[in-house]
Design a protein around this motif. Structure first.
Motif, PDB file in Angstrom:
ATOM      1  N   ASP A 169     -14.369  17.300  -6.149  1.00 10.44           N
ATOM      2  CA  ASP A 169     -13.031  16.732  -6.322  1.00 10.44           C
ATOM      3  C   ASP A 169     -13.167  15.261  -6.727  1.00 10.44           C
ATOM      4  O   ASP A 169     -13.256  14.368  -5.891  1.00 10.44           O
ATOM      5  N   LEU A 172     -10.374  12.824  -5.560  1.00  9.00           N
ATOM      6  CA  LEU A 172     -10.548  12.436  -4.168  1.00  9.00           C
ATOM      7  C   LEU A 172     -11.630  11.363  -4.051  1.00  9.00           C
ATOM      8  O   LEU A 172     -11.505  10.427  -3.250  1.00  9.00           O
ATOM      9  N   LYS A 332     -16.071  18.740  -1.659  1.00  8.13           N
ATOM     10  CA  LYS A 332     -15.558  17.404  -1.377  1.00  8.13           C
ATOM     11  C   LYS A 332     -16.666  16.349  -1.437  1.00  8.13           C
ATOM     12  O   LYS A 332     -17.781  16.595  -0.986  1.00  8.13           O
TER      13      LYS A 332
END
Length: 349
Positions: A169, A172, A332
């Protein structure tokens, strides 16, 4: 005198030669190579001795033609000089080892022609599947290979209607980098990277914008660079350090560690103190980031995990193509805090 079967231009031994040497049938040699549990211990040992004495090497290309399945996977990597891609390769190899599949590695070296050439080489070698960590460019060769029946999984790139992908991501990641600086009370931030035609750079920028928008009084300056290399960082550092003190950003979000390292070097040469005058966050958590003269805070991508997941997804497609559903797996990132942004705190969040 050298009596090896390969000396003096003699042909390489084939399976029939091994069978004659060991005094067994060709099928027994095949079982020793592919299903050793079906062969009695003494017979298996006799065949293995014959293989060693003759210097026999199995022809995996021929074997894949017979079985319809190779025991190798090709991996085309965009830049082996970047430790992130080395971590990817290690993760891929570790996962494939669990399935007795070997890895063939190719480095496109940020060259689209080489990338396309390696895809063709792997197709011709009849590998079981291809992993591709591509350039940010059209993937016509990969799509053509898939149309011809070759499983292809994208790594560090999203999948599409007929291919899987494994990504991090990126938005993010940009958010975490900017938020880290904002949490320290810094309000004049800059995001540097480029060109913005690179999707990862654009997504990281979007994340930084989102973090700044959440904090009253904060602002984000955007500095588009020609590249995210150390050389690009040199120019960035010169540009920032040449400004009057009040017009410099308090915090810098860099789209890559190399860019951050170059900027830090030239800013220091100009008398700026990092992180006292400007706090810096990089991206990718390259191995050199923590070993720099000023260890660089960086957003790390889970390269090893990405490699394992990509290899697992490819193995699923190879093993059950009819039932396989293409998807993109998103992992992530993690922020690693070091002295370039917070000299009193070294930890992971």
């Amino acid at each position: 005198m050298n009596s090896s079967p390969l000396s003096a231009g003699r042909p390489r031994p084939v399976m029939a030669d091994v069978a004659r040497h060991a005094g067994v049938a060709i099928g027994t040699v095949s079982n020793v190579l592919n299903n050793p549990g079906l062969v009695a211990d003494d017979t298996r040992e006799r065949v293995l001795r014959a293989i060693e004495e003759l210097g026999f090497v199995r022809n995996n290309a021929a074997r894949s033609l017979v079985t319809g399945r190779a025991d190798t996977v090709g991996f085309v990597i965009v830049d082996l000089g970047n430790s992130f891609f080395v971590d990817l390769a290690r993760g891929v190899e570790e996962e494939l080892d669990e399935h007795d599949i070997r890895l063939l590695l190719a480095n496109s070296d940020v060259d689209l022609a080489k990338q396309d050439s390696y895809i063709s080489v792997f197709e011709e070698a009849k590998v079981a599947g291809i992993l591709l960590a591509p350039l940010d460019a059209p993937l016509d060769s990969a799509r053509a290979a898939r149309r011809r029946g070759m499983p292809v999984v994208h790594v560090n790139w999203p999948g599409d209607e007929d291919a899987c992908g494994v990504v991090v991501d990126e938005e993010l990641g940009g958010y975490l980098a900017a938020k880290h600086l904002l949490d320290q009370g810094l309000r004049r931030l800059a995001f540097a990277g480029g060109p913005f035609s690179l999707s990862a750079v654009a997504q990281r920028h979007t994340g930084a914008q989102r973090a700044v928008a959440e904090v009253a009084g904060a602002r984000l300056e955007t500095i588009e660079t020609h590249s995210i290399t150390v050389r690009g960082g040199y120019a960035l550092g010169v540009e920032i350090s040449s400004r009057p003190t009040g017009e410099r950003p308090e915090g810098l979000v860099s789209a890559a560690d190399a860019l951050a390292a170059g900027a830090i070097q030239t800013m220091q040469l100009a008398g700026m103190r990092v992180p006292d005058d400007i706090a810096v966050v990089g991206y990718d958590d390259n191995h050199f980031a923590q070993d720099s003269s000023i260890p660089i805070t960086s957003v790390g991508q889970p390269g090893h995990e990405m490699g394992r997941v990509a290899a697992r997804v490819l193995y699923e497609e190879i093993s059950s193509a009819a039932d396989h559903v293409h998807r993109t797996v998103t992992l992530k990132p993690t922020l690693f805090t070091r002295a370039s942004s917070s000299p009193s705190e070294v930890r992971s969040v």
